[in-house]
Design a protein around this motif. Structure first.
Motif, PDB file in Angstrom:
ATOM      1  N   PHE A  11       0.593  -1.242  -0.183  1.00  0.00           N
ATOM      2  CA  PHE A  11       0.222   0.078   0.097  1.00  0.00           C
ATOM      3  C   PHE A  11       0.764   1.094  -0.032  1.00  0.00           C
ATOM      4  N   PHE A  12       2.057   1.327   0.764  1.00  0.00           N
ATOM      5  CA  PHE A  12       2.766   2.511   1.023  1.00  0.00           C
ATOM      6  C   PHE A  12       3.695   2.460  -0.135  1.00  0.00           C
ATOM      7  N   SER A  13       3.905   1.072  -0.793  1.00  0.00           N
ATOM      8  CA  SER A  13       5.288   1.346  -1.811  1.00  0.00           C
ATOM      9  C   SER A  13       5.115   2.111  -2.883  1.00  0.00           C
ATOM     10  N   GLU A  14       5.828   3.154  -3.442  1.00  0.00           N
ATOM     11  CA  GLU A  14       5.811   3.622  -4.615  1.00  0.00           C
ATOM     12  C   GLU A  14       6.480   3.116  -5.868  1.00  0.00           C
ATOM     13  N   ASP A  15       7.070   1.892  -5.736  1.00  0.00           N
ATOM     14  CA  ASP A  15       7.727   1.108  -6.738  1.00  0.00           C
ATOM     15  C   ASP A  15       6.561   0.671  -7.734  1.00  0.00           C
ATOM     16  N   GLU A  16       6.539   0.794  -8.792  1.00  0.00           N
ATOM     17  CA  GLU A  16       5.838   0.652  -9.934  1.00  0.00           C
ATOM     18  C   GLU A  16       5.815  -0.948 -10.193  1.00  0.00           C
ATOM     19  N   ASN A  17       6.954  -1.706  -9.744  1.00  0.00           N
ATOM     20  CA  ASN A  17       7.087  -3.153  -9.838  1.00  0.00           C
ATOM     21  C   ASN A  17       6.703  -3.925  -8.741  1.00  0.00           C
ATOM     22  N   GLU A  18       6.077  -3.179  -7.871  1.00  0.00           N
ATOM     23  CA  GLU A  18       5.489  -3.944  -6.555  1.00  0.00           C
ATOM     24  C   GLU A  18       3.977  -4.603  -6.939  1.00  0.00           C
ATOM     25  N   ASP A  19       3.924  -5.742  -6.582  1.00  0.00           N
ATOM     26  CA  ASP A  19       2.940  -6.485  -7.002  1.00  0.00           C
ATOM     27  C   ASP A  19       1.635  -6.207  -6.271  1.00  0.00           C
ATOM     28  N   LYS A  20       0.670  -5.454  -6.876  1.00  0.00           N
ATOM     29  CA  LYS A  20      -0.703  -5.099  -6.363  1.00  0.00           C
ATOM     30  C   LYS A  20      -1.632  -5.507  -7.174  1.00  0.00           C
ATOM     31  N   TYR A  21      -1.716  -6.817  -7.326  1.00  0.00           N
ATOM     32  CA  TYR A  21      -2.644  -7.435  -8.432  1.00  0.00           C
ATOM     33  C   TYR A  21      -4.238  -6.973  -8.236  1.00  0.00           C
ATOM     34  N   GLN A  22      -4.617  -7.203  -6.894  1.00  0.00           N
ATOM     35  CA  GLN A  22      -6.186  -7.058  -6.850  1.00  0.00           C
ATOM     36  C   GLN A  22      -6.269  -5.798  -6.938  1.00  0.00           C
ATOM     37  N   VAL A  23      -5.618  -4.759  -6.168  1.00  0.00           N
ATOM     38  CA  VAL A  23      -6.041  -3.342  -6.151  1.00  0.00           C
ATOM     39  C   VAL A  23      -5.851  -2.826  -7.608  1.00  0.00           C
ATOM     40  N   GLU A  24      -4.589  -3.161  -8.387  1.00  0.00           N
ATOM     41  CA  GLU A  24      -4.810  -2.714  -9.574  1.00  0.00           C
ATOM     42  C   GLU A  24      -5.889  -3.036 -10.355  1.00  0.00           C
ATOM     43  N   ASN A  25      -6.058  -4.357 -10.421  1.00  0.00           N
ATOM     44  CA  ASN A  25      -7.440  -4.778 -11.352  1.00  0.00           C
ATOM     45  C   ASN A  25      -8.682  -4.232 -10.816  1.00  0.00           C
ATOM     46  N   SER A  26      -8.672  -3.713  -9.617  1.00  0.00           N
ATOM     47  CA  SER A  26      -9.753  -3.192  -9.277  1.00  0.00           C
ATOM     48  C   SER A  26      -9.784  -1.680  -9.485  1.00  0.00           C
ATOM     49  N   LYS A  27      -8.760  -1.018  -9.709  1.00  0.00           N
ATOM     50  CA  LYS A  27      -8.902   0.496 -10.319  1.00  0.00           C
ATOM     51  C   LYS A  27      -8.870   0.429 -11.815  1.00  0.00           C
ATOM     52  N   ILE A  28      -8.564  -0.783 -12.268  1.00  0.00           N
ATOM     53  CA  ILE A  28      -8.797  -0.715 -14.065  1.00  0.00           C
ATOM     54  C   ILE A  28     -10.352  -0.747 -14.028  1.00  0.00           C
ATOM     55  N   ALA A  29     -10.938  -1.538 -13.229  1.00  0.00           N
ATOM     56  CA  ALA A  29     -12.501  -1.765 -13.255  1.00  0.00           C
ATOM     57  C   ALA A  29     -13.116  -0.485 -13.170  1.00  0.00           C
ATOM     58  N   ILE A  30     -12.909  -0.003 -12.103  1.00  0.00           N
ATOM     59  CA  ILE A  30     -13.392   1.308 -11.859  1.00  0.00           C
ATOM     60  C   ILE A  30     -13.348   2.502 -12.925  1.00  0.00           C
ATOM     61  N   ALA A  31     -12.114   2.678 -13.454  1.00  0.00           N
ATOM     62  CA  ALA A  31     -11.650   3.392 -14.518  1.00  0.00           C
ATOM     63  C   ALA A  31     -12.290   3.221 -15.654  1.00  0.00           C
ATOM     64  N   SER A  32     -12.618   1.844 -15.856  1.00  0.00           N
ATOM     65  CA  SER A  32     -13.337   1.302 -17.296  1.00  0.00           C
ATOM     66  C   SER A  32     -14.794   1.731 -17.314  1.00  0.00           C
ATOM     67  N   GLY A  33     -15.250   1.847 -15.920  1.00  0.00           N
ATOM     68  CA  GLY A  33     -16.618   2.248 -15.824  1.00  0.00           C
ATOM     69  C   GLY A  33     -17.103   3.496 -16.387  1.00  0.00           C
ATOM     70  N   GLY A  34     -16.292   4.400 -15.968  1.00  0.00           N
ATOM     71  CA  GLY A  34     -16.702   5.684 -16.537  1.00  0.00           C
ATOM     72  C   GLY A  34     -17.832   6.346 -15.942  1.00  0.00           C
ATOM     73  N   ILE A  35     -18.656   7.083 -16.475  1.00  0.00           N
ATOM     74  CA  ILE A  35     -19.845   7.705 -15.906  1.00  0.00           C
ATOM     75  C   ILE A  35     -20.815   6.867 -15.871  1.00  0.00           C
ATOM     76  N   HIS A  36     -21.056   6.286 -17.069  1.00  0.00           N
ATOM     77  CA  HIS A  36     -22.409   5.228 -17.228  1.00  0.00           C
ATOM     78  C   HIS A  36     -22.316   3.725 -17.114  1.00  0.00           C
ATOM     79  N   GLY A  37     -21.012   3.300 -17.014  1.00  0.00           N
ATOM     80  CA  GLY A  37     -20.650   1.823 -17.163  1.00  0.00           C
ATOM     81  C   GLY A  37     -20.707   1.211 -18.228  1.00  0.00           C
ATOM     82  N   LEU A  38     -20.194  -0.111 -18.229  1.00  0.00           N
ATOM     83  CA  LEU A  38     -20.095  -0.806 -19.478  1.00  0.00           C
ATOM     84  C   LEU A  38     -21.352  -1.717 -19.709  1.00  0.00           C
ATOM     85  N   GLY A  39     -22.189  -1.479 -18.761  1.00  0.00           N
ATOM     86  CA  GLY A  39     -23.685  -2.294 -18.912  1.00  0.00           C
ATOM     87  C   GLY A  39     -23.535  -3.774 -17.786  1.00  0.00           C
ATOM     88  N   PHE A  40     -24.674  -3.844 -17.490  1.00  0.00           N
ATOM     89  CA  PHE A  40     -24.755  -5.016 -16.421  1.00  0.00           C
ATOM     90  C   PHE A  40     -24.116  -6.343 -17.161  1.00  0.00           C
TER      91      PHE A  40
END
Length: 422
Positions: free
Chosen positions: A230-259
């Motif tokens: 969480f506190f690491s600034e190393d881009e190579n640090e393994d943050k698999y779950q959180v990174e995929n979570s942030k990708i999901a949120i960013a992909s949704g945008g304003i209206h989302g991809l649809g259910f």
């Protein structure tokens, strides 16, 4: 009689709880494809049916509990505390491990083979126990020695048994107990001392676990790795779950991809539980995410209103002690999904898949509704009494008017009456 007439208590709480439960079905159904096609576990319809059964049983628990007078909790908490301690000891030392780390959080319910997370039950019983103690000494003068033995020893015992396998729940327990005793007018100087003792005990536990790693079951290494990521600034640090979570949120945008159109649900290991909020935002966008947040905040507002109106001090403490952790847990889950907080493993109440979380949340809300039901019944009794008094007053007034009219009529029909009276 209408079915809704059987639902007693605050109707606002009922509405928001039902809405959150209904909202849960689409994301759980969508996220279950990860378990089916990636892990190869069951079918999507099977997971949806399982979630429906969990929600249905949860609402059965809610309905049954809300019918029980809330003051019975005082009696039950005294006998449930020893039972909870025994269950936690058994859970901790049964030897469950995940990836070599202790993860003893669940026990199997005999004969039916369902997993049950004992810390969730312990959380509810502990908050009721603390509320009972605070209401008992409401008008008495606190002494640190007496309160430490009767209040804090059981609290620290329960938290100590939860801590090795579930740091986030233990920390949440401690924070919520401190919040409740603060509301319950516990002296600040004593509470500050308890906070120092709690933090010192945690530091000592971590030091002992690092010095003697095989002496006791613990997940200290897991906590360290999560904090480092969480506190690491190393881009190579393994943050698999959180990174995929942030990708999901960013992909949704304003209206989302649809259910049903989430992509990251195939990569998030806990897409139907710990990270379900990310799937909701990916499919329904920022609008859906804010909508979920608003529902929890409205539920929080109803908890505040009903706590203010609670008929007794014990009822007020129950609403705060059982209601506020639900909202706090929801905020924790959302905070983890957007990387505002390190990974905690806390579910999204009433929405995430999982039987224990749903059942215990519904049980807590049932107790809260029982408090508001009492207030509702008192108000209804007062209203009914006022109606009876008004009706009786109208009957008396009519009788008086009738007698006066009858007297006037007799006087008018007997012209000798005035002479006879003389």
């Amino acid at each position: 009689m209408n079915f809704l007439d059987h639902l007693k208590g605050d109707k606002g709480i009922w509405a928001f709880v039902i809405l959150l439960a209904l909202v849960s079905f689409l994301p759980v159904y969508s996220a279950s494809t990860n378990l089916v096609y990636v892990i190869g576990n069951g079918s999507t319809l099977g997971h949806l049916t399982k979630h429906f059964v969990h929600v249905f049983l949860g609402f059965c628990i809610l309905y049954f509990v809300h019918k029980i007078p809330y003051h019975y909790c005082k009696f039950f908490s005294k006998f449930l505390m020893p039972l909870v301690v025994v269950l936690l000891v058994y859970t901790l030392f049964q030897g469950t491990t995940i990836g070599g780390a202790n993860a003893s959080r669940w026990i199997q319910i005999p004969f039916i083979g369902i997993g049950f997370q004992t810390s969730s039950l312990a959380f509810i019983v502990l908050m009721i126990y603390v509320a009972r103690y605070l209401s008992k000494v409401e008008h008495k003068e606190y002494t640190f020695q007496a309160s430490f033995i009767e209040l804090w020893v059981p609290v620290f015992l329960v938290i100590a048994l939860v801590l090795p396998a579930n740091f986030s729940t233990a920390a949440l327990m401690f924070l919520m107990v401190c919040m409740l005793v603060f509301v319950g007018n516990y002296p600040i100087k004593y509470l500050s001392l308890i906070a120092v003792i709690g933090i010192s005990s945690l530091i000592m536990f971590i030091a002992l676990a690092k010095a003697f790693p095989n002496a006791m079951p613990n997940r200290v290494k897991t906590w360290e790795s999560r904090m480092e990521r969480f506190f690491s600034e190393d881009e190579n640090e393994d943050k698999y779950q959180v990174e995929n979570s942030k990708i999901a949120i960013a992909s949704g945008g304003i209206h989302g991809l649809g259910f049903g159109k989430s992509v990251q649900k195939n990569f998030l290991p806990q897409s139907s539980s710990d990270f379900i909020f990310a799937i909701i935002v990916e499919e329904s966008g920022l609008i859906g995410g804010i909508g979920i947040l608003v529902l929890y905040l409205l539920l929080f507002f109803r908890f505040i209103v009903t706590a203010h109106k609670a008929p007794t001090f014990f009822g007020k403490l129950l609403i705060i002690g059982l209601g506020f952790p639900i909202i706090f847990q929801a905020l924790l889950n959302m905070g983890v999904a957007v990387e505002l907080l390190p990974t905690t493993g806390q579910t999204l109440p009433l929405i995430s898949a999982g039987g224990t979380s749903i059942w215990m949340t519904c049980g807590a809300i049932g107790i809260i509704l029982s408090v508001t039901k009492k207030e509702e019944e008192v108000a209804a009794d007062l209203l009914e009494s006022e109606k009876r008094n008004d009706a009786l007053k109208r009957i008396i007034d009519r009788e008086i008017e009738s007698e006066e009219e009858h007297k006037i009529e007799v006087d008018s029909n007997n012209p000798l009456e005035p002479i006879l009276n003389k």
